[in-house]
Enzyme design. Sequence first.
Site, PDB file in Angstrom:
ATOM      1  N   MET A 166     -12.027   5.384  -1.538  1.00 29.10           N
ATOM      2  CA  MET A 166     -12.724   5.641  -0.280  1.00 29.10           C
ATOM      3  C   MET A 166     -13.274   7.065  -0.364  1.00 29.10           C
ATOM      4  O   MET A 166     -12.823   7.990   0.319  1.00 29.10           O
ATOM      5  CB  MET A 166     -11.773   5.469   0.901  1.00 29.10           C
ATOM      6  N   ASP A 226      -4.675   3.972  -2.155  1.00 28.11           N
ATOM      7  CA  ASP A 226      -5.860   4.412  -1.418  1.00 28.11           C
ATOM      8  C   ASP A 226      -6.196   5.859  -1.753  1.00 28.11           C
ATOM      9  O   ASP A 226      -5.396   6.760  -1.506  1.00 28.11           O
ATOM     10  CB  ASP A 226      -5.627   4.292   0.089  1.00 28.11           C
ATOM     11  N   HIS A 282      -8.208   1.853  -4.747  1.00 27.17           N
ATOM     12  CA  HIS A 282      -9.294   1.705  -3.772  1.00 27.17           C
ATOM     13  C   HIS A 282      -9.893   3.080  -3.493  1.00 27.17           C
ATOM     14  O   HIS A 282      -9.246   3.942  -2.897  1.00 27.17           O
ATOM     15  CB  HIS A 282      -8.719   1.070  -2.495  1.00 27.17           C
ATOM     16  N   SER A 319       0.834  -1.202   0.000  1.00 25.70           N
ATOM     17  CA  SER A 319       0.000   0.000   0.000  1.00 25.70           C
ATOM     18  C   SER A 319       0.865   1.247   0.000  1.00 25.70           C
ATOM     19  O   SER A 319       1.623   1.498   0.946  1.00 25.70           O
ATOM     20  CB  SER A 319      -0.920   0.010   1.222  1.00 25.70           C
ATOM     21  N   MET A 368     -12.201  -4.669   4.751  1.00 25.87           N
ATOM     22  CA  MET A 368     -11.420  -3.758   5.581  1.00 25.87           C
ATOM     23  C   MET A 368     -11.271  -4.356   6.977  1.00 25.87           C
ATOM     24  O   MET A 368     -12.261  -4.624   7.653  1.00 25.87           O
ATOM     25  CB  MET A 368     -12.089  -2.386   5.664  1.00 25.87           C
ATOM     26  N   HIS A 421      -1.143  -1.156  -4.327  1.00 23.09           N
ATOM     27  CA  HIS A 421      -2.424  -0.706  -3.791  1.00 23.09           C
ATOM     28  C   HIS A 421      -2.383   0.796  -3.541  1.00 23.09           C
ATOM     29  O   HIS A 421      -1.492   1.300  -2.855  1.00 23.09           O
ATOM     30  CB  HIS A 421      -2.719  -1.443  -2.484  1.00 23.09           C
ATOM     31  N   MET A 478      -8.632   8.892  -0.868  1.00 20.07           N
ATOM     32  CA  MET A 478      -9.521   9.349   0.202  1.00 20.07           C
ATOM     33  C   MET A 478      -9.901  10.807  -0.034  1.00 20.07           C
ATOM     34  O   MET A 478      -9.067  11.601  -0.475  1.00 20.07           O
ATOM     35  CB  MET A 478      -8.841   9.208   1.563  1.00 20.07           C
ATOM     36  N   ASP A 515      -7.265  -5.572   3.831  1.00 22.91           N
ATOM     37  CA  ASP A 515      -6.450  -4.377   4.028  1.00 22.91           C
ATOM     38  C   ASP A 515      -6.637  -3.855   5.434  1.00 22.91           C
ATOM     39  O   ASP A 515      -7.762  -3.605   5.872  1.00 22.91           O
ATOM     40  CB  ASP A 515      -6.862  -3.302   3.010  1.00 22.91           C
TER      41      ASP A 515
END
Length: 220
Positions: A69, A36, A67, A9, A138, A34, A38, A176
């Site tokens: 979010m 993330d 991913h 990540s 998660m 990965h 956000m 994750d």
Amino acid sequence: MKNILIAPSILSADFSALGAAAQAAEKGGADLLHLDVMDGHFVPNITIGPGIVAAISHATKLPLDVHLMIENPERYLEEFQKAGAAYLTVHVEACTHLNRTVSAIRELGMKPGVSVNPSTSLETLSEILPFVDLVLVMSVNPGFGGQKFIQASLDKISRLRLMIGARALSAKIEVDGGVDAANVRSLVDAGTDIIVAGNAVFGSADVGQAIATLRRAALS
């Protein structure tokens, strides 16, 4: 032997050198990278957007596991496709029209995934499971790296594996949050296919050695 995929990540990497971090993960034997995303609304933090994803895609040949979010993820699917996402995962909790969003992701040429937060029931996945390539469980409350693994996630993964198997579906299970060499084998035993690890990889002085240690621990 089960094929376990390791997805470091980037959230735990040095943000002043993300390209170098991506290259270190690739050289070190990672299977995916990965990322993330956000927005400060769906989760209480702000990280990266399509521009940074695109920059990272130019630095590595690893498939990008993005991913989202974020609220209203359906508004940004094409932007992340253009940025180089191979997998694009959205949250059940963030999508009013989840089937439409998942279908749009696939139509754009990406592999769709869905994610569930720790307190979200697996029943919310029942209707969408046949249409996704992965389910991201998660194992921490999303928003920040470095959190402690929630032990109840193991039972959740096991139940999800049974749901997928009972319907002869092909969706992979990704996990994750708080993953390290001490608990990764229990995740694999529960049915996990893709291991996301942040601090366990990028918190190490030797990224390649950290990835190798995770892989050994997952399969030992």
